[in-house]
Design a protein around this motif. Structure first.
Motif, PDB file in Angstrom:
ATOM      1  N   TYR A   1       3.331  16.711 -15.267  1.00 53.16           N
ATOM      2  CA  TYR A   1       4.368  17.533 -15.899  1.00 53.16           C
ATOM      3  C   TYR A   1       5.757  17.041 -15.498  1.00 53.16           C
ATOM      4  O   TYR A   1       6.682  17.037 -16.311  1.00 53.16           O
ATOM      5  N   LYS A   2       5.893  16.601 -14.264  1.00 49.52           N
ATOM      6  CA  LYS A   2       7.164  16.022 -13.826  1.00 49.52           C
ATOM      7  C   LYS A   2       7.527  14.820 -14.709  1.00 49.52           C
ATOM      8  O   LYS A   2       8.670  14.677 -15.142  1.00 49.52           O
ATOM      9  N   PHE A   3       6.534  13.981 -15.002  1.00 44.60           N
ATOM     10  CA  PHE A   3       6.781  12.860 -15.904  1.00 44.60           C
ATOM     11  C   PHE A   3       7.169  13.349 -17.299  1.00 44.60           C
ATOM     12  O   PHE A   3       8.004  12.740 -17.959  1.00 44.60           O
ATOM     13  N   PHE A   4       6.564  14.456 -17.774  1.00 49.24           N
ATOM     14  CA  PHE A   4       6.959  15.013 -19.075  1.00 49.24           C
ATOM     15  C   PHE A   4       8.461  15.260 -19.103  1.00 49.24           C
ATOM     16  O   PHE A   4       9.123  15.015 -20.105  1.00 49.24           O
ATOM     17  N   THR A   5       8.994  15.763 -18.001  1.00 50.12           N
ATOM     18  CA  THR A   5      10.425  16.100 -17.958  1.00 50.12           C
ATOM     19  C   THR A   5      11.305  14.852 -17.914  1.00 50.12           C
ATOM     20  O   THR A   5      12.499  14.939 -18.179  1.00 50.12           O
ATOM     21  N   MET A   6      10.712  13.710 -17.572  1.00 50.56           N
ATOM     22  CA  MET A   6      11.476  12.472 -17.422  1.00 50.56           C
ATOM     23  C   MET A   6      11.468  11.607 -18.682  1.00 50.56           C
ATOM     24  O   MET A   6      12.249  10.668 -18.776  1.00 50.56           O
ATOM     25  N   LYS A   7      10.577  11.878 -19.622  1.00 46.01           N
ATOM     26  CA  LYS A   7      10.474  11.097 -20.858  1.00 46.01           C
ATOM     27  C   LYS A   7      10.402   9.599 -20.567  1.00 46.01           C
ATOM     28  O   LYS A   7      11.384   8.881 -20.640  1.00 46.01           O
ATOM     29  N   LEU A   8       9.207   9.153 -20.237  1.00 46.44           N
ATOM     30  CA  LEU A   8       8.994   7.773 -19.809  1.00 46.44           C
ATOM     31  C   LEU A   8       9.265   6.755 -20.911  1.00 46.44           C
ATOM     32  O   LEU A   8       9.067   7.026 -22.092  1.00 46.44           O
ATOM     33  N   THR A   9       9.678   5.580 -20.481  1.00 47.83           N
ATOM     34  CA  THR A   9       9.915   4.472 -21.403  1.00 47.83           C
ATOM     35  C   THR A   9       8.647   3.638 -21.548  1.00 47.83           C
ATOM     36  O   THR A   9       7.705   3.760 -20.747  1.00 47.83           O
ATOM     37  N   VAL A  10       8.649   2.773 -22.539  1.00 42.48           N
ATOM     38  CA  VAL A  10       7.520   1.866 -22.754  1.00 42.48           C
ATOM     39  C   VAL A  10       7.321   0.988 -21.514  1.00 42.48           C
ATOM     40  O   VAL A  10       6.192   0.797 -21.044  1.00 42.48           O
ATOM     41  N   LYS A  11       8.408   0.462 -20.957  1.00 44.99           N
ATOM     42  CA  LYS A  11       8.313  -0.385 -19.760  1.00 44.99           C
ATOM     43  C   LYS A  11       7.709   0.393 -18.586  1.00 44.99           C
ATOM     44  O   LYS A  11       6.847  -0.125 -17.864  1.00 44.99           O
ATOM     45  N   GLN A  12       8.146   1.632 -18.390  1.00 46.28           N
ATOM     46  CA  GLN A  12       7.591   2.458 -17.306  1.00 46.28           C
ATOM     47  C   GLN A  12       6.104   2.724 -17.535  1.00 46.28           C
ATOM     48  O   GLN A  12       5.311   2.684 -16.587  1.00 46.28           O
ATOM     49  N   MET A  13       5.718   2.979 -18.785  1.00 48.39           N
ATOM     50  CA  MET A  13       4.307   3.238 -19.076  1.00 48.39           C
ATOM     51  C   MET A  13       3.455   2.018 -18.767  1.00 48.39           C
ATOM     52  O   MET A  13       2.389   2.140 -18.165  1.00 48.39           O
ATOM     53  N   HIS A  14       3.919   0.836 -19.152  1.00 46.72           N
ATOM     54  CA  HIS A  14       3.165  -0.370 -18.803  1.00 46.72           C
ATOM     55  C   HIS A  14       3.044  -0.498 -17.286  1.00 46.72           C
ATOM     56  O   HIS A  14       2.001  -0.899 -16.768  1.00 46.72           O
ATOM     57  N   GLY A  15       4.097  -0.129 -16.562  1.00 47.77           N
ATOM     58  CA  GLY A  15       4.051  -0.152 -15.099  1.00 47.77           C
ATOM     59  C   GLY A  15       2.994   0.789 -14.546  1.00 47.77           C
ATOM     60  O   GLY A  15       2.292   0.450 -13.586  1.00 47.77           O
ATOM     61  N   LEU A  16       2.860   1.967 -15.131  1.00 49.53           N
ATOM     62  CA  LEU A  16       1.832   2.918 -14.684  1.00 49.53           C
ATOM     63  C   LEU A  16       0.434   2.385 -14.982  1.00 49.53           C
ATOM     64  O   LEU A  16      -0.447   2.404 -14.113  1.00 49.53           O
ATOM     65  N   LEU A  17       0.214   1.942 -16.217  1.00 50.83           N
ATOM     66  CA  LEU A  17      -1.129   1.544 -16.637  1.00 50.83           C
ATOM     67  C   LEU A  17      -1.637   0.302 -15.915  1.00 50.83           C
ATOM     68  O   LEU A  17      -2.849   0.119 -15.793  1.00 50.83           O
ATOM     69  N   LYS A  18      -0.733  -0.519 -15.406  1.00 50.57           N
ATOM     70  CA  LYS A  18      -1.127  -1.752 -14.711  1.00 50.57           C
ATOM     71  C   LYS A  18      -0.932  -1.652 -13.202  1.00 50.57           C
ATOM     72  O   LYS A  18      -1.100  -2.639 -12.495  1.00 50.57           O
ATOM     73  N   HIS A  19      -0.601  -0.471 -12.713  1.00 50.65           N
ATOM     74  CA  HIS A  19      -0.252  -0.329 -11.293  1.00 50.65           C
ATOM     75  C   HIS A  19      -1.430  -0.713 -10.403  1.00 50.65           C
ATOM     76  O   HIS A  19      -2.535  -0.198 -10.556  1.00 50.65           O
ATOM     77  N   PRO A  20      -1.208  -1.608  -9.436  1.00 56.25           N
ATOM     78  CA  PRO A  20      -2.317  -2.101  -8.610  1.00 56.25           C
ATOM     79  C   PRO A  20      -2.669  -1.223  -7.407  1.00 56.25           C
ATOM     80  O   PRO A  20      -3.725  -1.407  -6.803  1.00 56.25           O
ATOM     81  N   ASP A  21      -1.832  -0.255  -7.046  1.00 57.81           N
ATOM     82  CA  ASP A  21      -2.002   0.446  -5.773  1.00 57.81           C
ATOM     83  C   ASP A  21      -2.944   1.640  -5.797  1.00 57.81           C
ATOM     84  O   ASP A  21      -3.501   1.999  -4.758  1.00 57.81           O
ATOM     85  N   SER A  22      -3.115   2.288  -6.937  1.00 59.06           N
ATOM     86  CA  SER A  22      -3.957   3.482  -6.983  1.00 59.06           C
ATOM     87  C   SER A  22      -4.452   3.733  -8.398  1.00 59.06           C
ATOM     88  O   SER A  22      -3.643   3.753  -9.333  1.00 59.06           O
TER      89      SER A  22
END
Length: 140
Positions: free
Chosen positions: A70-91
């Protein structure tokens, strides 16, 4: 560039009971201190161990995962940020929250283009609090 959204207001993205419980939770209120995308990712890394909507046990409040989603909902993620989440290596939980964000926010006709590269992803994790393992591809 923001992710192409379905256009639905933030307060109707998830079921009413869950969103009301998130907004009134002490944990979600603590998240106001997080101002950046990277701070939220760090919080996911440190606090999330499943992506069920509700906490387990007797205390049936919203899970940390869904409060952070929900916190991310309030931030309105960008395409670049979404790619960062989907490819994140740490968790895998960082990645899973990215997929959940898309499920709730993205324009439905764009979902396949986001999900398709990950349907054979073999990273194992436990999306639920029961400890049962699955792959990210199956989760997607």
């Amino acid at each position: 560039m923001e992710i192409q959204s379905s256009g639905r207001p933030i307060d109707v993205l998830m079921e009413k009971v869950l969103s009301v419980n998130i907004l009134s939770s002490d944990y979600f209120k603590e998240l106001y201190r997080l101002k950046t995308y990277h701070e939220v990712i760090d919080e996911i890394y440190n606090q999330v161990d499943h992506v069920d909507p509700w906490m387990t046990g007797n205390c049936r409040g919203p899970s940390s995962a869904f409060c952070l989603l929900y916190k991310f909902f309030t931030m309105k993620l960008t395409v670049k940020q979404m790619h960062g989440l989907l490819k994140h290596p740490d968790s895998p939980y960082i990645r899973a929250i990215g997929f959940l964000y898309l499920r709730y926010v993205a324009e439905p006709k764009t979902l396949w283009s986001w999900y398709e590269p990950y349907i054979k992803d073999d990273e194992e994790f436990s999306p639920g609090s029961n400890g049962k393992m699955t792959t990210m591809g199956v989760y997607v």
